[in-house]
Motif scaffolding. Structure first.
Motif, short mmCIF file in Angstrom:
data_model
loop_
_atom_site.label_atom_id
_atom_site.label_comp_id
_atom_site.label_asym_id
_atom_site.label_seq_id
_atom_site.Cartn_x
_atom_site.Cartn_y
_atom_site.Cartn_z
N GLN A 130 -11.15 16.05 17.53
CA GLN A 130 -11.62 16.27 16.17
C GLN A 130 -11.91 14.85 15.21
N GLN A 131 -12.94 14.76 14.42
CA GLN A 131 -12.96 13.50 14.01
C GLN A 131 -11.60 13.25 12.82
N SER A 132 -11.27 12.02 12.99
CA SER A 132 -9.97 11.85 12.24
C SER A 132 -9.88 11.73 10.78
N GLY A 133 -11.36 11.66 10.33
CA GLY A 133 -11.49 11.81 8.73
C GLY A 133 -11.07 13.13 8.41
N THR A 134 -11.20 14.17 9.17
CA THR A 134 -10.97 15.62 8.64
C THR A 134 -9.61 15.96 9.14
N LEU A 135 -8.63 15.26 9.37
CA LEU A 135 -7.48 15.56 9.51
C LEU A 135 -6.73 15.56 8.13
N SER A 136 -5.49 16.24 7.85
CA SER A 136 -4.92 16.07 6.99
C SER A 136 -3.98 14.90 6.66
N GLY A 137 -3.62 14.47 5.33
CA GLY A 137 -2.69 13.10 5.44
C GLY A 137 -1.70 13.18 6.29
N GLY A 138 -0.92 14.29 6.58
CA GLY A 138 0.53 14.12 7.54
C GLY A 138 -0.27 13.89 8.90
N GLU A 139 -1.27 14.50 9.24
CA GLU A 139 -1.94 14.46 10.70
C GLU A 139 -2.35 13.02 10.64
N GLN A 140 -3.01 12.52 9.74
CA GLN A 140 -3.49 10.82 9.75
C GLN A 140 -2.34 10.14 9.82
N GLN A 141 -1.20 10.51 9.44
CA GLN A 141 0.08 9.50 9.53
C GLN A 141 0.35 9.56 11.00
N MET A 142 0.47 10.47 11.33
CA MET A 142 0.94 10.80 12.89
C MET A 142 0.00 10.01 13.69
N LEU A 143 -1.24 10.32 13.48
CA LEU A 143 -2.43 9.32 14.35
C LEU A 143 -2.08 8.15 14.32
N ALA A 144 -1.87 7.55 12.91
CA ALA A 144 -1.80 5.97 12.78
C ALA A 144 -0.71 5.57 13.43
N MET A 145 0.43 6.25 13.64
CA MET A 145 1.68 6.02 14.32
C MET A 145 1.58 6.04 15.96
N GLY A 146 0.94 7.16 16.31
CA GLY A 146 0.57 7.19 17.52
C GLY A 146 -0.27 6.06 18.16
N ARG A 147 -1.37 5.70 17.53
CA ARG A 147 -2.28 4.59 17.69
C ARG A 147 -1.42 3.28 17.76
N ALA A 148 -0.62 3.04 16.73
CA ALA A 148 0.33 1.88 17.16
C ALA A 148 1.00 1.81 18.31
N LEU A 149 1.72 3.06 18.65
CA LEU A 149 2.36 3.18 19.88
C LEU A 149 1.81 3.15 21.01
N MET A 150 0.28 3.33 21.04
CA MET A 150 -0.54 3.07 22.18
C MET A 150 -0.68 1.69 22.68
N ALA A 151 -0.06 0.77 21.69
CA ALA A 151 -0.17 -0.66 22.14
C ALA A 151 1.27 -1.16 22.76
N LYS A 152 1.96 -0.11 23.00
CA LYS A 152 3.35 -0.23 23.56
C LYS A 152 4.06 -1.47 22.94
N PRO A 153 4.15 -1.26 21.83
CA PRO A 153 5.12 -2.29 21.16
C PRO A 153 6.62 -2.37 21.22
N LYS A 154 7.00 -3.63 21.11
CA LYS A 154 8.45 -3.65 21.26
C LYS A 154 9.07 -3.86 19.66
N LEU A 155 8.14 -4.22 18.67
CA LEU A 155 8.45 -3.97 17.49
C LEU A 155 7.38 -3.37 16.87
N LEU A 156 7.78 -2.24 15.95
CA LEU A 156 6.86 -1.41 15.18
C LEU A 156 7.34 -1.94 13.58
N LEU A 157 5.88 -2.14 13.11
CA LEU A 157 5.96 -2.08 11.78
C LEU A 157 5.58 -1.08 11.01
N LEU A 158 6.18 -0.47 9.86
CA LEU A 158 5.69 0.63 9.30
C LEU A 158 5.74 0.44 7.69
#
Ligand SMILES: Nc1ncnc2c1ncn2[C@@H]1O[C@H](COP(=O)(O)OP(=O)(O)O)[C@@H](O)[C@H]1O
Ligand SMILES: [Mg+2]
Lengths: 235, 291
Positions: A130-158
């Motif tokens: 799905q186009q991410s612009g059509t997600l709900s706010g909560g889903e977009q937040q999850m996507l933004a978090m998932g996207r950051a985790l895909m970098a395999k961070p040691k330190l996550l800034l939220l």
């Protein structure tokens, strides 16, 4: 793990951070709370290399990262979930997650982390095309978090992950932050929602108009009169 | 079947506009700059192709590839030297700079070789095939084929490759792209390289088809390609393709019904019309919200 020492950051001649110092140790959840306009996002942008500190230094592990370009900071293991989510609305959920792993070359590792993200956020798996612009706010937040985790961070800034979300979703998001932390990612959480943030954090800092005015363990701050009055709705 | 023939002419002309329009639209999409020097990169492509074929005895395809390669390099140099330092400047400053770069390229070429036109060498016999009673030149077909291949290649790059995804990410939100570790400067350069290579290809095709080239030849097709980009919706890649083809066909129709003197005006009538009726263009999104 991260040591911010006396940094000053300006926008033109607006002095947004005034001698800010703060420390995050490996494995912790540290929260930075403060009102709108206090300088929270400015600090995270500086840590991610979107802004350069005018003075002071930022040490991550053993390296100086203050003023380094954003891509080298991501590479060294710091990812940010920006305020307002900032997902790539013109791309699918899957493409957003791929972009999170932009600097990585380990295909197998990426695959594994993608599976892990889908496990944390099953909703994203259901909507991967799905186009991410059509997600709900909560889903977009999850996507933004998932996207950051895909970098395999040691330190996550939220940056204000609870902004604009229904209480139930906020609870879920905070649950996931705790889970990510227990899997070994250190977290620096910026929030206006002090109640929620203090409930999952180990330590906390309070920022007002560009200065750190209080710090301590989350418990100490929850009990401090000043914090109660200003940030916990006087309860 | 005069009409069918005109339609084919229109499509050939339109593919040239489309190839140029793609560069306009991609650059606009990523740095919100109308690169008025883009038509001159098209002109340089035509001259590089000319020298490659006439002086260095290269065939059509090697000449096309050489022109694309050199134009890509020229595009990156223009971006790095002239535009990069203006990233945070006002739009009008960037626009004026683009016009300056355009004039600089035109008059540098005139300085070195004069303003006289050059005739493209004929490397392909004038043959045509009969289709439904219309004579369609093999040249038109070749142009069409090259354009289609280039457009498919572009679609592939933009949607399937890492650099293409980076380009889309940066044009949507540059800071968010930085947070992914995307090198925004390099991504912008890549956009200029690809857009300029397409303009270079259009230049060689133009010379091959219309045979006459000169140092100011980029001005009018450049402006029309800009119209095509606006018509399709500036920033939109499919929009540039469709806008270019529509414009080429409209011009040919205006020509066919006997108003050949009005041909050039047609583009600008379309521009005015689209700006009044639907300024965001055929494929344009409405202005996107940013929180
Ligand atoms: N791009 C900018 N240009 C100028 N001033 C800014 C900009 N961004 C933020 N500021 C100012 O810097 C201060 C801190 O902003 P910010 O870090 O966004 O606060 P917070 O995230 O705590 O709400 C505010 O006074 C704000 O007005
Ligand atoms: Mg903020």
């Amino acid at each position: 793990m991260l040591k911010v020492n006396n940094i000053d950051v300006f926008y033109g001649n607006i002095h947004a951070l005034k001698g800010v110092s703060l420390e995050v140790n490996e494995g912790e959840i540290v929260t930075l709370i403060g009102a709108n306009g206090a300088g929270k996002s400015t600090l995270l942008k500086t840590l991610s290399g979107l802004l350069k500190p005018k003075s002071g230094d930022i040490t991550y592990q053993t390296k100086q990262i203050g003023g380094k370009p954003a891509q080298s900071i991501v590479k060294s293991g710091i990812s940010q979930v920006p305020e307002g989510r900032r997902v790539f609305a013109n791309m699918s959920v899957e493409e957003n997650l791929e972009l999170g792993a932009y600097l990585r070359k380990d295909r197998d590792g990426i695959k594994k982390d993608l599976a892990n993200v889908f496990e944390l956020f099953p909703r994203l798996n259901e909507r991967r095309k799905q186009q991410s612009g059509t997600l709900s706010g909560g889903e977009q937040q999850m996507l933004a978090m998932g996207r950051a985790l895909m970098a395999k961070p040691k330190l996550l800034l939220l940056d204000e992950p609870s902004m604009g979300l229904a209480p139930l979703i906020v609870k879920q998001i905070f649950e996931i932050i705790r889970m990510v932390n227990s899997q070994g990612t250190t977290v620096l959480l910026v929030e206006q929602n002090a109640n929620m943030a203090l409930s999952i954090a180990d330590r906390a800092y309070v920022i007002e108009t560009g200065k750190i005015v209080l710090s301590g363990t989350a418990k100490e701050l929850q009990e401090s009169e000043k914090v109660k009055e200003a940030y916990l709705g006087g309860v | 079947m005069e009409w069918l023939q005109q339609l084919v002419n229109g499509i050939s002309l339109g593919s040239i506009y489309a190839l140029i329009a793609l560069g306009y639209t991609m650059v606009y999409g990523i740095i919100k700059l109308i690169n008025f020097a883009h038509g001159d990169v098209f002109m340089l492509g035509a001259f590089i192709g000319f020298f490659a074929i006439a002086r260095w005895d290269m065939g059509f395809f090697p000449a096309l590839l050489l022109a694309m390669l050199l134009c890509a390099i020229i595009g990156v140099i223009i971006e790095r030297v002239a535009y990069k330092r203006l990233r945070n400047a006002t739009r009008i400053a960037a626009l004026i700079t683009a016009i300056g770069v355009s004039l600089l390229i035109e008059y540098t070429v005139i300085f070195f070789r004069g303003a006289t036109p050059e005739a493209y060498p004929q490397i392909m016999a004038e043959t045509s095939i009969n289709f439904l009673g219309a004579n369609i030149s093999t040249k038109s077909l070749l142009i069409l084929m090259v354009t289609i291949v280039l457009m498919l290649l572009l679609q592939f790059i933009v949607h399937k490759t890492k650099i293409g995804k980076a380009m889309r990410a940066v044009s949507h939100d540059a800071d968010a792209a930085r947070l992914m570790g995307i090198n925004v400067d390099n991504t912008i350069s890549a956009t200029f390289a690809i857009g300029s290579a397409l303009a270079g290809a259009a230049g060689v095709i133009f010379g091959f088809y219309y045979t006459r080239i000169d140092p100011l030849m980029g001005i009018l097709p450049g402006l029309k390609a800009f119209v095509a980009a606006v018509l399709g919706g500036i920033g939109s890649i499919p929009g540039a393709m469709v806008g270019g083809l529509v414009l080429g066909v409209v011009e040919s129709i205006v020509n066919a019904v006997g108003y050949s003197l009005w041909r050039d005006a047609a583009a600008f009538v379309i521009l005015i019309f689209i700006l009044i009726v639907k300024p965001s263009g055929i494929f344009g999104k409405n202005v996107r919200e940013k929180v």
